[in-house]
Scaffold this active site. Structure first.
Site, PDB file in Angstrom:
ATOM      1  N   HIS A  83      56.032  36.353  72.913  1.00  0.00           N
ATOM      2  CA  HIS A  83      57.458  36.030  73.026  1.00  0.00           C
ATOM      3  C   HIS A  83      58.272  37.280  73.319  1.00  0.00           C
ATOM      4  O   HIS A  83      58.031  38.339  72.744  1.00  0.00           O
ATOM      5  CB  HIS A  83      57.975  35.404  71.731  1.00  0.00           C
ATOM      6  N   ASP A 162      65.690  24.274  65.824  1.00  0.00           N
ATOM      7  CA  ASP A 162      65.926  25.461  66.642  1.00  0.00           C
ATOM      8  C   ASP A 162      66.471  25.077  68.007  1.00  0.00           C
ATOM      9  O   ASP A 162      67.337  25.763  68.548  1.00  0.00           O
ATOM     10  CB  ASP A 162      64.644  26.269  66.801  1.00  0.00           C
ATOM     11  N   ARG A 169      74.210  28.311  70.006  1.00  0.00           N
ATOM     12  CA  ARG A 169      74.421  29.754  69.954  1.00  0.00           C
ATOM     13  C   ARG A 169      74.732  30.319  71.328  1.00  0.00           C
ATOM     14  O   ARG A 169      75.526  31.260  71.473  1.00  0.00           O
ATOM     15  CB  ARG A 169      73.178  30.452  69.389  1.00  0.00           C
ATOM     16  N   SER A 184      64.858  31.998  64.964  1.00  0.00           N
ATOM     17  CA  SER A 184      64.635  31.197  66.166  1.00  0.00           C
ATOM     18  C   SER A 184      63.261  31.489  66.764  1.00  0.00           C
ATOM     19  O   SER A 184      62.487  30.576  67.066  1.00  0.00           O
ATOM     20  CB  SER A 184      65.725  31.484  67.200  1.00  0.00           C
ATOM     21  N   LYS A 188      59.590  28.848  66.210  1.00  0.00           N
ATOM     22  CA  LYS A 188      58.828  28.323  67.352  1.00  0.00           C
ATOM     23  C   LYS A 188      57.398  28.813  67.333  1.00  0.00           C
ATOM     24  O   LYS A 188      56.459  28.067  67.600  1.00  0.00           O
ATOM     25  CB  LYS A 188      59.499  28.733  68.672  1.00  0.00           C
TER      26      LYS A 188
END
Length: 443
Positions: A83, A162, A169, A184, A188
């Protein structure tokens, strides 16, 4: 239980929530019992007052538990998830996912859409005609078992809390908050079920964490949350002082990722992709050293095996064969060149302004639910350190209207900083965070 109004008041005053309060908040927002305007107020209070580590961990786990947690033990490959915390011209996920799968890893990834001026992997992939980014659990597992690679967006079943908060957001100026980013990302990652998690934490004026100190703190939070949940986690800090690649915009970045997978493309982007992929293989125990991993990965790029893995992945999720027919990617109605007003060395290309200009062109969202122009964006024609002549092309802009083109050009005037002397060079990898803390990259 306290009311949502009281929770907003407490957080505005800098008070910490209990684990039960955080769980209640997440459950009720997910189930539409808390309206967006109250959640927006709470998010802004968090941005101002922050959250403790225990609050952040509670928020992460509550968001993870808001839907299904995937069980992927039957895949038969080491499972890796990667990520990025968000940057400009950052196409690393599109390169790393097929590259790692080609190396024999299982890549189980849940991705998000763009936030603010940064691009999102789901938006980029949805620029490919027919590509489906929403997979049911059975589809996700089947693709992992068949080809070692599956990517899905948040859905009503996987981390839905999320998904709702992420979209809110993006349009309420509550993106750049350490606890909200950490929760967040990790909700995930944990819900997607991968054993090994590599985090690419961006640092600089084109990232949400603009200083190394803030990036290290975010990395420490995420690594600690992941380790506490029984996962193998490492964070690598990479520079976002300038755009990583040359292409900024959804379809444009897909095209650039394909160039990297062909063994070509911008050198900095290729090098960062190879470094992150090597870190992932070492993290999963698939390579003993980075040198060993580097050789293996470079061969997969140069041989075309990683490119074929990308092609099969896109086809398996319903996408068109853009490798055979790249013209299937959407193309903007208008293209214009941005020319240099004078000669000089490119001292800096300010990533944040580039990202904001891409939003003005239509590549990013200005309000919740806005439809993107997937063909919009820009392609840089120079990099930091290049010498450009007056009148030389700095970038090519892609947009649907002359109005958007003019607005972006006005913004881009300040993005390119030219000088009479070459700039100093800075490393793209600043260091990493693991269970033992932060380690600076050797110079």
């Amino acid at each position: 239980m306290k009311s949502m109004t009281q929770l907003i008041t407490d957080k505005k005053a800098g008070l910490a929530h209990t684990e039960e309060e955080v769980q209640w908040l997440v459950e009720n927002y997910t189930n539409d019992h808390i309206p967006d305007y109250q959640m927006s107020a709470w998010l802004m209070a968090v941005c101002w007052q922050g959250m403790t580590f225990d609050e952040t961990k509670a928020l992460t786990l509550a968001m993870m538990r808001s839907g299904t947690c995937l069980q992927l033990h039957s895949v038969g490959r080491p499972l890796i998830d990667k990520h990025s915390t968000g940057g400009v011209a950052d196409t690393t996920t599109l390169v790393l996912a097929p590259l790692l799968a080609a190396a024999g890893a299982g890549v189980a990834k849940m991705s998000g859409r763009g936030l603010g001026f940064t691009g999102g992997t789901i938006d980029k992939l949805e620029s490919i005609p027919g590509f489906s980014a929403t997979l049911q659990e059975e589809q996700f597992l089947a693709l992992l078992q068949k080809q070692g690679l599956a990517l899905t967006a948040q859905s009503a079943s996987i981390a839905p809390a999320d998904g709702k908060m992420y979209a809110l957001r993006d349009v309420t100026a509550t993106v750049d908050s350490l606890p909200l980013i950490a929760a967040s990302v990790m909700s995930k990652k944990l819900a997607a079920g991968a054993e090994h998690i590599l985090l690419d934490v961006k640092v600089g004026q084109g990232a949400f964490m603009q200083t190394k100190e803030a990036a290290v703190e975010l990395a420490r939070y995420m690594v600690a949350i992941g380790l506490g949940a029984g996962r193998n986690v490492k964070a690598v800090l990479t520079s976002m002082e300038q755009p990583l690649g040359l292409a900024v915009g959804n379809a444009l970045e897909v095209a650039e990722a394909i160039e990297i997978l062909r063994g070509r493309g911008p050198l900095r982007l290729r090098q960062v992709c190879l470094r992150l992929a090597a870190e992932a293989l070492c993290l999963a125990g698939m390579a003993k050293t980075q040198d060993e991993a580097d050789l293996q990965l470079a061969a997969l790029l140069d041989s075309g095996k990683a490119l074929e893995c990308f092609r099969q992945w896109i086809l398996s999720q319903g996408g068109a064969d853009i490798i055979a027919t790249p013209t299937l990617l959407p193309r903007a109605a208008l293209e214009e060149e941005l020319l240099s007003p004078y000669s000089g060395y490119v001292q800096q290309i300010q990533a944040r302004i580039i990202g904001e200009a891409s939003v003005a062109l239509g590549a990013g969202r200005r309000y919740k639910g806005e439809t993107l122009d997937l063909a919009a964006g820009l392609v840089l024609a120079c990099e930091q350190g290049d010498f450009v002549q007056k009148g030389q092309k700095l970038a090519t802009l892609h947009a649907a209207s002359a109005e958007k083109m003019a607005a972006a050009k006005k913004m881009l005037v300040a993005a390119f900083v030219l000088s009479e002397t070459p700039p100093l060079s800075y490393p793209d990898v600043l260091g990493w965070v693991d269970a033992d803390g932060f380690h600076a990259e050797a110079e």
